[in-house]
Design an enzyme around this catalytic site. Structure first.
Site, mmCIF file in Angstrom:
data_model
loop_
_atom_site.group_PDB
_atom_site.id
_atom_site.type_symbol
_atom_site.label_atom_id
_atom_site.label_comp_id
_atom_site.label_asym_id
_atom_site.label_seq_id
_atom_site.Cartn_x
_atom_site.Cartn_y
_atom_site.Cartn_z
ATOM 1 N N SER A 10 18.571 5.917 18.860
ATOM 2 C CA SER A 10 18.456 7.069 17.937
ATOM 3 C C SER A 10 19.085 6.589 16.751
ATOM 4 C CB SER A 10 19.212 8.372 18.657
ATOM 5 O OG SER A 10 19.201 9.374 18.017
ATOM 6 N N ASP B 192 9.433 12.256 23.199
ATOM 7 C CA ASP B 192 10.863 12.442 22.543
ATOM 8 C C ASP B 192 10.212 13.110 21.196
ATOM 9 O OD1 ASP B 192 13.083 12.260 21.214
ATOM 10 O OD2 ASP B 192 13.053 10.224 20.823
ATOM 11 N N HIS C 128 14.199 10.500 25.167
ATOM 12 C CA HIS C 128 14.781 9.723 23.857
ATOM 13 C C HIS C 128 15.547 8.441 24.613
ATOM 14 C CE1 HIS C 128 16.543 9.984 19.955
ATOM 15 N NE2 HIS C 128 17.782 10.191 20.377
#
Length: 429
Positions: free
Chosen positions: A58, A338, A367
């Site tokens: 991320s 995601d 994710h």
């Protein structure tokens, strides 16, 4: 600003003082990692051929990618999982929310339609006292504000955000096994939510069934949802419908009192370097139509953070966007499920070396699934990609040893004058 320790001695000092929080930047974070690596090298007297690989998911994936691009002299390679370096794609289209809708639609094409009907029923019913009673009953809410029709849209918007956030999060963290990332949820929670929605007689009750999977899967919420206590707007009757300035101050205070430190820090970054407001259309996605206003966004940031103004194009201008062909030893992964894949690099940049810049999309992956621990329920796709990642690591370590033989001493750390904070650089001895 993210973790157990905080600069300036405490979270309150770090996050509430404009000058102190101004150190929360991408550049500062990257220099911190560089300085930490050099410190580790010297503390344990590591030779120059000791390779360091940077990995992150991320926002951490962005940092990993950029560290390798900016400091290939320090980092032998980077694994960037679910990185989002292409923020303009989030701002220019509804690609994020479209992925969320497609994931539910792949379970059943009926589910996105049910959600859209649910929003219509919600906003229509809150206009009257009788309708608000229906909303409270069908969503199983512990409380329902009864402040008159003039506030009905505020009530509906807050409920919309509360449920929509759950629907999105169940996709983003839709792992193939039960998790407790934010709340306890089952394996592939979006699938369970969609299947449960199909069993309900009304669209509102379907929204409740979906919310139940996220907010009450283990029964932790009890017999009804105390949504007011977790609501950002209706956080206690004493501040219901307060003035904008009073609401801003109370929300600032409540964010810290509730130990919502991550959201506070992230809100600041979204008002500086991580500018990513996302439109929706309500047609190809299952959200309400929304077109962000840059003027309003900037004004909110300036009010919230005492004059701070976002820099929309800074990130991609500074860190090359997807023009990373000149880079090397980078492994980029995105999850098929995601929604942040919308801002990821999901195909090999033109003229890039496929052996040096590796791009993979993980089938049935959420994710940064590849960074999580191995699990018996992992899909074969992520198991295969983890093997590729390890093979790349081995190659990068070997290559580093050839580039920097052991007899070459590690760089020493020197102070870097003129920059705020404990920023350091290196030079060869």
């Amino acid at each position: 600003y993210y973790g157990q320790s905080f600069p300036f001695g405490s979270p309150t000092a770090a996050l509430t003082t404009p000058f102190n929080i101004s150190y929360l930047t991408v550049e500062q974070a990257m220099e911190d990692f560089n300085a930490l690596q050099l410190h580790i090298r010297h503390k344990w007297n590591l030779s120059r051929d000791a390779a360091f690989i940077v990995a992150g998911g991320s926002y951490g994936g962005n940092l990993a990618l950029w560290l390798r691009l900016k400091n290939p002299n320090l980092w032998a390679g980077a694994l960037a999982s679910s990185a989002t370096p292409l923020k303009h794609l989030l701002r220019e289209s509804n690609s994020f929310s479209k992925i969320v809708s497609e994931v539910y639609g792949n379970v059943s094409s009926t589910c996105p339609d049910i959600v859209r009907r649910g929003w219509m029923e919600l906003f229509e019913n809150v206009k009257s006292k009788h309708g608000r009673g229906i909303v409270q009953h069908e969503l199983q809410l512990c409380h329902m504000p009864d402040e008159g029709e003039q506030y009905s849209e505020d009530i509906a918007n807050e409920l919309y955000q509360w449920i929509s956030g759950a629907l999105e999060t169940m996709v983003q963290y839709g792992y193939p096994y039960p998790t407790n990332f934010y709340n306890p949820v089952p394996a592939y929670p979006f699938q369970v939510a969609c299947e449960n929605m199909l069993k309900e007689p009304t669209a509102l009750e379907s929204l409740r069934a979906a919310a139940q999977v996220y907010y009450n899967f283990t029964g932790q919420a009890g017999l009804c949802f105390d949504w007011l206590s977790s609501s950002s707007t209706f956080a206690g009757n004493e501040i219901l419908f307060a003035t904008p300035d009073a609401m801003r101050k109370v929300k600032q205070r409540n964010a810290l009192l509730k130990n919502n430190l991550v959201e506070t820090a992230w809100d600041y970054q979204c008002c500086t370097e991580v500018y990513q407001p996302m439109p929706t259309d309500g047609i190809t996605d299952m959200e309400l139509p929304y077109r962000p206003s840059q003027t309003q966004y900037f004004e909110r940031c300036q009010q919230r953070w005492d004059g701070v103004t976002p820099r929309p194009d800074w990130e991609e201008m500074t860190f090359m966007s997807n023009n990373i062909q000149a880079g090397s030893n980078i492994f980029l992964t995105s999850g098929q499920l995601d929604p942040w894949r919308a801002a990821g690099i999901t195909s090999l940049p033109n003229h890039a070396n496929p052996d040096s810049i590796i791009v993979r999309v993980i089938e049935n992956g959420a994710h940064h699934l590849d960074l999580r621990a191995s699990h018996p329920l992992d899909p074969p796709s992520v198991t295969k990609i983890r093997r590729e990642e390890l093979a790349s690591f081995e190659h990068w370590v070997h290559e580093w040893g050839e580039l920097y033989p052991a007899e070459v001493k590690s760089p020493k750390i020197i102070a870097m004058p003129g920059l705020r904070g404990n920023i350091q650089q290196h030079e060869s001895r």
